[in-house]
Design a protein around this motif. Structure first.
Motif, PDB file in Angstrom:
ATOM      1  N   THR A 151      41.384  49.682  35.379  1.00  0.00           N
ATOM      2  CA  THR A 151      40.487  48.826  36.163  1.00  0.00           C
ATOM      3  C   THR A 151      41.035  48.496  37.537  1.00  0.00           C
ATOM      4  OG1 THR A 151      39.452  47.825  34.220  1.00  0.00           O
ATOM      5  CG2 THR A 151      39.383  46.544  36.261  1.00  0.00           C
ATOM      6  N   TYR A 169      43.341  46.563  30.309  1.00  0.00           N
ATOM      7  CA  TYR A 169      42.415  47.386  31.112  1.00  0.00           C
ATOM      8  C   TYR A 169      43.237  48.242  32.080  1.00  0.00           C
ATOM      9  CZ  TYR A 169      39.027  44.154  29.176  1.00  0.00           C
ATOM     10  OH  TYR A 169      38.262  43.414  28.304  1.00  0.00           O
ATOM     11  N   HIS A 183      37.255  40.101  32.368  1.00  0.00           N
ATOM     12  CA  HIS A 183      36.667  41.407  32.665  1.00  0.00           C
ATOM     13  C   HIS A 183      35.154  41.299  32.797  1.00  0.00           C
ATOM     14  CE1 HIS A 183      35.635  45.729  31.939  1.00  0.00           C
ATOM     15  NE2 HIS A 183      36.689  45.890  32.720  1.00  0.00           N
TER      16      HIS A 183
END
Length: 413
Positions: A307, A304, A268
């Motif tokens: 995302t 996530y 990330h």
């Protein structure tokens, strides 16, 4: 013949003909200096191979292509591992058959070499079973001139020797080197076309393409040389479909499955690096990966959830690695995934059980799409069943008349 080796360079003197040598039927052969050569590589579906050699002869003068034959030069290669293999022989020492000899537009002699899927002797990588890693082999190429070449005015030419230079793979070389602030290396392809903010495709490699830190081996290259996973998204076809996309390929310091929760923030961070430095559209970030990277692709969408616009896990693992261990991705996490997901595998995968992993995940991930092949066959060559990422790299999976890349490109977060 005297040959001196180091990791990237081979110097050959006295190879074949010597300058000014007398040959049967030829009164005198004009001398020429030592010639450098480039190893030309291509990443095939089964991994990178050296497919030809370019002799840097443009400075010699106008050569006559009619005098070049497959027997004018011979090519030999010795490949060795750059790190300790624990006794496993992953190299080779053999002649490379020359299938064609021709002149390029610059006047350099190009020796086409026999190559193809599964062919021994052309590959640039070796797999060390005890480490579960591919490594770039140290390649020592020897070129021997067997007969003179001729200038267009008829004069025969021999060379004093040949000197190995760099290895060139245009597709791989199009990706630039980077490292995040946390030290994880990655390669980045930047689009040459497109306007405004561009999509970003994150490719997560398989277990064999990670680093081997105990051996101080962290090359940041096998991710692009082991298969066409990341390269496929940088092809003109893919770039046209995605209207010019960035492609980022992080390299694990071991294997993603060794510690997915720790690796997820590091990946990330790389995504954030690219967002900060490049004109990337945060609503069009896609993640795809194979095998170990297939697991990590799923894991990224659980850690996530907001995302990624789409996720493509290929022959990944979600179940326990060993009996008694907890599943790598628990069922509760799979059912909570909100990222549009398209899973790919082959029924004959003997490395990762497709039923227990890919099919199981597809049944739990809401609205997931599944493409399950019987075998992995491309251009007439049958690969191991685990190699289903080949289909993704070629945009083969389809559902409802829509192919995978078009489906990805149409998703927005």
């Amino acid at each position: 013949m005297v040959t001196a080796f180091n990791r990237r360079t081979v110097l050959v003197t006295g190879a074949g003909l010597t300058a000014g040598a007398a040959l049967p039927g030829i009164a005198h052969v004009a001398p020429a200096g030592r010639v450098g050569f480039t190893l030309n590589a291509e990443t095939l579906d089964g991994g990178e191979q050296i497919t030809s050699i370019t002799l840097e002869t443009s400075r010699i003068g106008p050569l006559d292509p009619a005098g070049l034959t497959t027997g004018t030069f011979s090519v030999h290669v010795k490949a060795t591992s750059p790190i300790d293999t624990g006794g496993q022989d992953i190299g080779y020492d053999l002649d490379r058959p020359v299938t064609a000899a021709l002149l390029d537009r610059h006047g350099n002699i190009v020796l086409e070499l026999s190559h193809g899927e599964g062919q021994i002797g052309g590959g640039t990588l070796g797999y060390i079973g005890s480490k579960g890693r591919n490594v770039r082999l140290d390649l020592g190429y020897t070129v021997t001139q067997n007969t003179p070449v001729r200038l267009r005015d008829g004069r025969p030419i021999s060379f004093a020797g040949f000197r190995q230079g760099r290895s060139a793979n245009p597709e791989v070389d199009a990706f630039s080197y980077h490292a995040s602030r946390s030290g994880m290396k990655y390669r980045l392809y930047s689009p040459s076309s497109g306007r405004g903010r561009r999509p970003l495709i994150v490719w997560l490699h398989g277990g064999g393409e990670g680093a081997s830190l105990p051996d101080n081996y962290y090359d940041n290259e096998t991710t692009l040389r082991g298969n066409r996973g990341a390269l496929g998204f940088a092809t003109p076809e893919a770039q046209s479909i995605f209207d010019g996309a960035y492609v980022v390929a992080p390299q694990s310091t071991s294997a993603w499955m060794d510690d997915g929760p720790r690796f997820a923030p590091l990946i990330h961070e790389i995504i954030q690096d690219v967002l900060r430095t490049q004109p990337v559209d945060p609503a069009r970030i896609y993640v795809a990966g194979c095998s170990n990277g297939g697991y990590m692709t799923v894991k990224m969408t659980t850690v996530y959830p907001t995302t990624f616009a789409a996720s493509v896990p290929i022959c990944g693992v979600v179940t326990a690695r060993r009996a008694g261990d907890p599943p790598l991705v628990p069922d509760a996490e799979l059912t909570a995934i909100s990222t549009p997901t398209w899973l790919v595998a082959s029924r004959d995968d003997a490395t990762v059980d497709p039923q227990a992993n890919t099919v199981h995940a597809s049944e739990l991930i809401p609205r997931a799409t599944l493409t399950l092949y019987d075998h992995v066959v491309w251009n007439g060559h049958q690969f191991l069943g685990h190699f289903s990422w080949i289909y993704v790299a070629r945009n083969d999976p389809s559902a409802g008349g829509t192919h995978l890349w078009q489906w990805m490109a149409g998703r927005r977060r």
